[in-house]
Design an enzyme around this catalytic site. Structure first.
Site, mmCIF file in Angstrom:
data_model
loop_
_atom_site.group_PDB
_atom_site.id
_atom_site.type_symbol
_atom_site.label_atom_id
_atom_site.label_comp_id
_atom_site.label_asym_id
_atom_site.label_seq_id
_atom_site.Cartn_x
_atom_site.Cartn_y
_atom_site.Cartn_z
ATOM 1 N N GLN A 97 -3.973 -1.599 9.826
ATOM 2 C CA GLN A 97 -3.923 -2.688 9.473
ATOM 3 C C GLN A 97 -4.520 -3.835 10.373
ATOM 4 O OE1 GLN A 97 -2.794 -3.626 6.163
ATOM 5 N NE2 GLN A 97 -3.655 -5.602 6.493
ATOM 6 N N ASP A 113 -10.788 2.601 4.240
ATOM 7 C CA ASP A 113 -10.689 1.309 4.130
ATOM 8 C C ASP A 113 -12.146 0.760 4.113
ATOM 9 O OD1 ASP A 113 -8.917 -0.484 3.944
ATOM 10 O OD2 ASP A 113 -8.113 -0.435 6.032
ATOM 11 N N LYS A 161 0.776 -1.211 -0.247
ATOM 12 C CA LYS A 161 -0.035 -0.047 -0.043
ATOM 13 C C LYS A 161 0.852 1.329 -0.004
ATOM 14 C CE LYS A 161 -3.747 -2.582 2.128
ATOM 15 N NZ LYS A 161 -4.180 -3.035 3.569
#
Ligand code: NAD
Length: 290
Positions: free
Chosen positions: A96, A119, A52
């Site tokens: 994460q 997200d 990412k």
């Protein structure tokens, strides 16, 4: 059978995003800035966050990677999230997952500013999505929609069977496929670990989205001739022929199922790359809004 090529599609989307960012900057706009939070050193999480951050660099986004030891407390992590919420230079925050057992992912996600929830996991974001209001879309289902769009795959009126009901993949996928939009308007069945006669249901599917987390779980005998197969699973299995001793496989038995399908996503090189596109599109959108 056609492969839904995540490498090619993500390259195409990333080149569009790169151009958009250049234009945004040229017009005096803000450089999109993604903050990634990584707790511990789980190798899979390291790999996901690494790709990412690399994609941010590739696209001309700014990125900040915050690393914390596994012994960080939930309260300390929440403080860090609050700092990122308040930092005007940051457009998107991604924490994460998975987090260590002593930290609740729900509590952490609930504390991310929804305007930075790239997200797409926050309850406000998902609530808006459920109601069909403008919102960030959860990155993986968003990536899958981008893939369908790219190949002009119309799922209107089709029977889509989603296997797996997680909050980040399976459940939002069912909402997005069934809403009155394009892609959308499908008739959707959600299957999970307590579903009876899974095979009977999948045999009626025009589209199968497998988000189970079990290697090669979907086999050819579960699939109708000509079905479209979207494999979300990322599972590491032993493979003595590889230098590393392991390899990645999906939730679908690719070699078995591919000949029967009309379209199929490979693993790796499928949905995973599209997830990053979803995340980057959300981050650019957040920067525009900020
Ligand atoms: P999860 O573990 O949260 O959920 C798995 C779901 O599968 C559960 O809802 C469960 O009910 C269902 N399930 C389990 N066993 C089943 C069975 N025998 N029959 C039917 N349903 C069953 O998983 P998740 O976070 O949604 O992830 C699923 C997979 O997708 C994992 O392999 C994960 O690594 C992968 N993943 C990939 C991406 C990507 O970008 N490609 C993103 C997120 C997750």
């Amino acid at each position: 059978m056609q492969i839904l090529d995540g490498v090619a599609v993500s390259a195409h989307i990333k080149s569009q995003l790169k151009q958009e960012v250049e234009q945004l900057k040229a017009n005096g706009g803000k450089t999109p800035h993604l903050a990634a939070v990584l707790v511990g050193n789980n190798p899979a999480s390291e790999a996901y966050v690494g790709s990412k951050v690399r994609t941010c660099q590739e696209l001309g986004f700014d990125s900040t990677l915050l690393r914390f030891d596994t012994d960080i407390t939930e309260a300390q992590l929440l403080e860090e999230v609050q700092k990122l919420n308040k930092d005007k230079s940051i457009d998107g925050i991604l924490v994460q997952l998975p987090l260590p057992d002593h930290i609740s992912p729900d509590v952490v996600i609930n504390n991310i500013d929804p305007s930075k929830d790239v997200d797409g996991f926050h309850p406000i974001t998902q609530g808006k999505m459920l109601l069909g209001q403008k919102s960030f879309l959860p990155a993986t289902p968003y990536g899958i929609l981008l893939m369908l769009e790219h190949y002009n795959i119309d799922v209107t009126g089709k029977h889509c069977v989603v296997i797996g009901r997680s909050n980040i993949v399976g459940t939002p996928m069912t909402i997005l496929l069934s809403r009155n939009a394009n892609p959308g308007n499908a008739t959707v069945t959600l299957c999970h670990s307590k579903t009876k006669n899974l095979k009977e249901i999948t045999l009626t599917a025009d589209v199968i989205v497998a988000a189970i987390g079990r290697p090669k779980y979907v086999t050819a005998d579960m699939v109708k001739e000509g079905a479209i197969i979207i494999d979300v699973g990322i599972n590491r299995i032993a493979d003595a022929t590889r230098k590393s001793g392991t390899r990645l496989v999906g939730d679908v038995d690719y070699e078995d199922v591919a000949p029967k399908s009309s379209y199929i996503t490979p693993v790796p090189g499928g949905v995973g790359l599209m997830t990053i596109c979803g995340l980057m599109k959300n981050t650019l959108e957040a920067a525009k809004q900020h």
